[in-house]
Scaffold this motif. Structure first.
Motif, short mmCIF file in Angstrom:
data_model
loop_
_atom_site.label_atom_id
_atom_site.label_comp_id
_atom_site.label_asym_id
_atom_site.label_seq_id
_atom_site.Cartn_x
_atom_site.Cartn_y
_atom_site.Cartn_z
N ALA A 183 3.49 -8.99 -3.80
CA ALA A 183 4.75 -9.20 -3.08
C ALA A 183 5.36 -7.85 -2.72
N SER A 184 5.89 -7.75 -1.51
CA SER A 184 6.54 -6.52 -1.06
C SER A 184 7.72 -6.88 -0.17
N PRO A 185 8.87 -6.25 -0.37
CA PRO A 185 9.99 -6.51 0.53
C PRO A 185 9.80 -5.90 1.91
N TYR A 186 8.78 -5.04 2.03
CA TYR A 186 8.60 -4.30 3.28
C TYR A 186 7.56 -4.91 4.20
N ALA A 187 6.95 -6.02 3.80
CA ALA A 187 5.93 -6.66 4.63
C ALA A 187 5.86 -8.14 4.30
N THR A 188 5.54 -8.95 5.31
CA THR A 188 5.35 -10.38 5.12
C THR A 188 3.87 -10.65 4.93
N ALA A 189 3.55 -11.43 3.90
CA ALA A 189 2.15 -11.68 3.55
C ALA A 189 1.66 -13.01 4.12
N TYR A 190 0.41 -13.00 4.60
CA TYR A 190 -0.25 -14.20 5.09
C TYR A 190 -1.61 -14.32 4.41
N GLU A 191 -1.97 -15.54 4.04
CA GLU A 191 -3.31 -15.78 3.52
C GLU A 191 -4.21 -16.16 4.69
N ILE A 192 -5.28 -15.42 4.88
CA ILE A 192 -6.17 -15.61 6.03
C ILE A 192 -7.27 -16.60 5.66
N THR A 193 -7.44 -17.59 6.52
CA THR A 193 -8.47 -18.61 6.29
C THR A 193 -9.66 -18.46 7.22
N ASP A 194 -9.44 -17.88 8.41
CA ASP A 194 -10.53 -17.78 9.39
C ASP A 194 -10.43 -16.48 10.17
N ARG A 195 -11.57 -15.96 10.52
CA ARG A 195 -11.67 -14.79 11.40
C ARG A 195 -12.70 -15.11 12.46
N ILE A 196 -12.27 -15.15 13.74
CA ILE A 196 -13.20 -15.47 14.81
C ILE A 196 -12.97 -14.52 15.98
N PRO A 197 -14.04 -14.18 16.72
CA PRO A 197 -13.84 -13.39 17.93
C PRO A 197 -12.93 -14.15 18.89
N PHE A 198 -12.25 -13.42 19.76
CA PHE A 198 -11.33 -14.07 20.68
C PHE A 198 -12.08 -15.07 21.55
N ASN A 199 -11.70 -16.36 21.42
CA ASN A 199 -12.36 -17.43 22.17
C ASN A 199 -11.40 -18.61 22.22
N VAL A 200 -10.83 -18.85 23.39
CA VAL A 200 -9.81 -19.89 23.53
C VAL A 200 -10.38 -21.28 23.23
N LYS A 201 -11.56 -21.57 23.75
CA LYS A 201 -12.14 -22.91 23.54
C LYS A 201 -12.41 -23.16 22.06
N LYS A 202 -12.92 -22.15 21.38
CA LYS A 202 -13.22 -22.32 19.96
C LYS A 202 -11.94 -22.52 19.15
N LEU A 203 -10.90 -21.77 19.51
CA LEU A 203 -9.63 -21.92 18.80
C LEU A 203 -9.05 -23.31 19.04
N LYS A 204 -9.12 -23.78 20.27
CA LYS A 204 -8.58 -25.11 20.59
C LYS A 204 -9.30 -26.20 19.79
N ALA A 205 -10.62 -26.08 19.71
CA ALA A 205 -11.39 -27.08 18.95
C ALA A 205 -11.05 -27.02 17.47
N LEU A 206 -10.88 -25.82 16.95
CA LEU A 206 -10.57 -25.66 15.53
C LEU A 206 -9.21 -26.27 15.20
N LEU A 207 -8.23 -26.06 16.07
CA LEU A 207 -6.89 -26.61 15.83
C LEU A 207 -6.91 -28.13 15.90
N ARG A 208 -7.69 -28.68 16.82
CA ARG A 208 -7.79 -30.14 16.92
C ARG A 208 -8.46 -30.71 15.68
N GLU A 209 -9.49 -30.05 15.23
CA GLU A 209 -10.23 -30.52 14.05
C GLU A 209 -9.32 -30.53 12.81
N ARG A 210 -8.42 -29.55 12.72
CA ARG A 210 -7.56 -29.44 11.53
C ARG A 210 -6.20 -30.12 11.71
N GLU A 211 -6.06 -30.84 12.80
CA GLU A 211 -4.84 -31.61 13.07
C GLU A 211 -3.59 -30.74 12.98
#
Length: 391
Positions: free
Chosen positions: A310-338
Motif C-alpha cells: 500500500a502506498s499513498p502516492y500510487a493507486t494499485a491494480y491487480e493485473i489479470t491479463d496482458r495482451i497486445p493491442f487488439n480491439v477485436k480480442k478485447l471485445k471478445a474477452l469482455l463479452r466472455e467475462r460479462e
C-alpha cells in the motif's frame, strides 16, 4: 458586471435579492427574472442571478463559504481551491510568518486562507472590480481586521516590511492558458526577483512548468487534491533545490532524493498508477523504490511489482491479463467475462478512451467491472486488464 452594479449587490436590496435567487434552477431563471424585475432594477436582478450561478460554480472550490462570498467569472476560474490555499497558509504559519504581501490577490481566496491561519495580509490587485470583490469577501467572512485590500499595480508595492511574499501571476490571456512563464502577468522573472527580497516567498505557477525553468535556490512543490493536480509552487527561504509532491487531503508529502530512473521490467501481478503530483515532480523513482518495483517501459510512468504494498502516492491494480493491442480480442474477452462496467486509462497510447469504450462495449454484457490500461510495454502497444486493489 461593473463597479456600480457590484456596489448595488452590497446594498440591503442587493443582498435580499441574492438570498431570494439562491438555488434558482437554470430552467426557472427567466420566470424568476421576469417576476423580480417588476419590483427591482433589471440590471440588479441580472447581476444577482449571475452571482448566484457563480456561487454555485465556486462551491467546488470554496465549499459552504461560496454562499457568502462574491465572485467574478475570472475569479471563479483562476482562484485557488480552499484546501490548497489552506495548505500553503499552514506552511507559512509553521515558518513563523506573521504578515504576507499577497500580490495579484484576485478575489481573495489565498488571503482568506492566510488570515484564517492568523496571518495579517496585504492583498493587492490592480483591477478595481477585483479589488472590491476581495474586500467584500474579507468582510463577508469576518476577516477584515486581518486583510487589507489595496488597488494597485503589484510592481509598485514595497514588500520590504513583510515576512513573506505570495505571488499568483495571471496565467490566462485572450487566447486561453499561457505556458511561457515570462508571458505571465507579471512575468515570472519579476516575481522571482521580488521573492528574493523577502525572508520567505511562495510563487504559484502552472503545474506544467518545465523543471529546467525552476529558479536556482528555489524549492519546487507540486500539489494534487483528491488525485487531481492543481498547481505548482516555487518556495524561497525554505529548502533550496528540494522537489516535493504534496497530496491532499493529508497532507502527504513525498520528497525527492535524486534517485536514478527505475529499471524496466516485465509487468508483474500489480500495476501502480502514481499520483499526478508525483509524476509532475519527477518522483516516480521514489515511489518505485518504496514499492520494490520497476517501470513497464522507460518512457511510461506506470510502476509494476510482484507483491502488493500500500502506498499513498500510487493507486494499485491487480493485473489479470496482458495482451497486445487488439480491439477485436478485447471485445471478445469482455463479452466472455460479462463485463458491464469498463474503465479505460491510457498512458503512451494515441487511442482515446471513449472511442475504445464505444467500440468494445457498446452495450453492457453483465455486472462485472474491468479496468483496461492502454500503454506500451518495452515499446510495444499493449493492453493490461485488471481491477483496483481494495484497501
Amino acid at each position: 458586471m461593473n463597479d456600480l452594479t457590484f456596489a448595488s449587490l452590497l446594498t440591503p436590496e442587493g443582498r435580499a435579492l441574492l438570498d431570494e435567487v439562491r438555488g434558482t434552477a437554470p430552467a426557472q431563471e427567466l420566470a424568476v427574472a421576469t417576476r423580480l424585475r417588476r419590483a427591482h432594477p433589471a440590471e440588479l436582478v441580472s447581476a444577482a442571478l449571475a452571482q448566484a450561478r457563480l456561487r454555485e460554480r465556486a462551491a467546488a472550490k470554496f465549499g459552504a463559504d461560496a454562499e457568502r462570498m462574491f465572485f467574478t467569472p475570472n475569479g471563479v476560474e483562476q482562484s485557488t481551491r480552499s484546501t490548497v490555499a489552506a495548505h500553503r497558509a499552514e506552511r507559512l504559519r509553521a515558518l513563523g510568518v506573521t504578515c504576507v504581501a499577497d500580490l495579484c490577490c484576485g478575489i481573495g481566496g489565498d488571503a482568506i486562507a492566510l488570515a484564517r491561519a492568523g496571518i495579517r495580509v496585504l492583498a493587492v490587485d490592480r483591477d478595481p472590480l477585483t479589488a472590491r470583490v476581495a474586500r467584500a469577501n474579507a468582510a463577508a467572512l469576518g476577516l477584515s481586521a486581518l486583510i487589507e485590500v489595496r488597488e494597485a499595480d503589484v510592481m509598485d508595492v514595497d514588500v520590504s516590511s513583510y515576512d513573506a511574499v505570495f505571488v499568483d501571476p495571471a496565467r490566462r490571456g485572450g487566447r486561453g492558458r499561457i505556458f511561457d512563464p515570462e508571458a505571465y502577468a507579471p512575468p515570472l522573472s519579476w516575481a522571482v526577483a521580488t521573492a528574493r527580497k523577502a525572508p520567505y516567498a511562495a510563487l504559484k505557477v502552472a503545474p506544467g512548468i518545465p523543471h529546467e525553468a525552476v529558479p536556482a535556490g528555489a524549492e519546487a512543490e507540486w500539489i494534487s487534491d483528491g488525485g487531481d493536480v492543481k498547481e505548482a509552487v516555487l518556495w524561497f527561504g525554505t529548502q533550496p533545490g528540494l522537489v516535493r509532491a504534496t497530496l491532499l487531503p493529508g497532507p502527504r508529502v513525498l520528497r525527492g532524493r535524486g534517485l536514478p530512473d527505475p529499471p524496466v521490467r516485465p509487468p508483474g501481478r500489480y500495476l501502480y498508477e502514481p499520483d499526478g503530483a508525483v509524476i509532475r515532480a519527477h518522483l516516480v523513482a521514489e515511489v518505485a523504490e518504496e514499492l520494490d518495483g520497476g517501470l513497464i517501459d522507460e518512457t511510461i510512468a506506470y510502476v509494476t511489482a510482484d507483491e502488493h504494498r500500500a502506498s499513498p502516492y500510487a493507486t494499485a491494480y491487480e493485473i489479470t491479463d496482458r495482451i497486445p493491442f487488439n480491439v477485436k480480442k478485447l471485445k471478445a474477452l469482455l463479452r466472455e467475462r460479462e463485463v458491464g462496467v469498463l474503465t479505460v486509462k491510457k498512458r503512451g497510447s494515441a487511442v482515446e478512451p471513449e472511442e475504445l469504450r464505444h467500440k468494445v462495449l457498446p452495450k453492457p454484457h453483465g455486472a462485472n467491472a474491468v479496468t483496461v490500461f492502454l500503454t506500451r510495454v518495452t515499446g510495444g502497444p499493449t493492453m493490461l486488464l485488471g481491477h483496483p486493489v481494495q484497501p
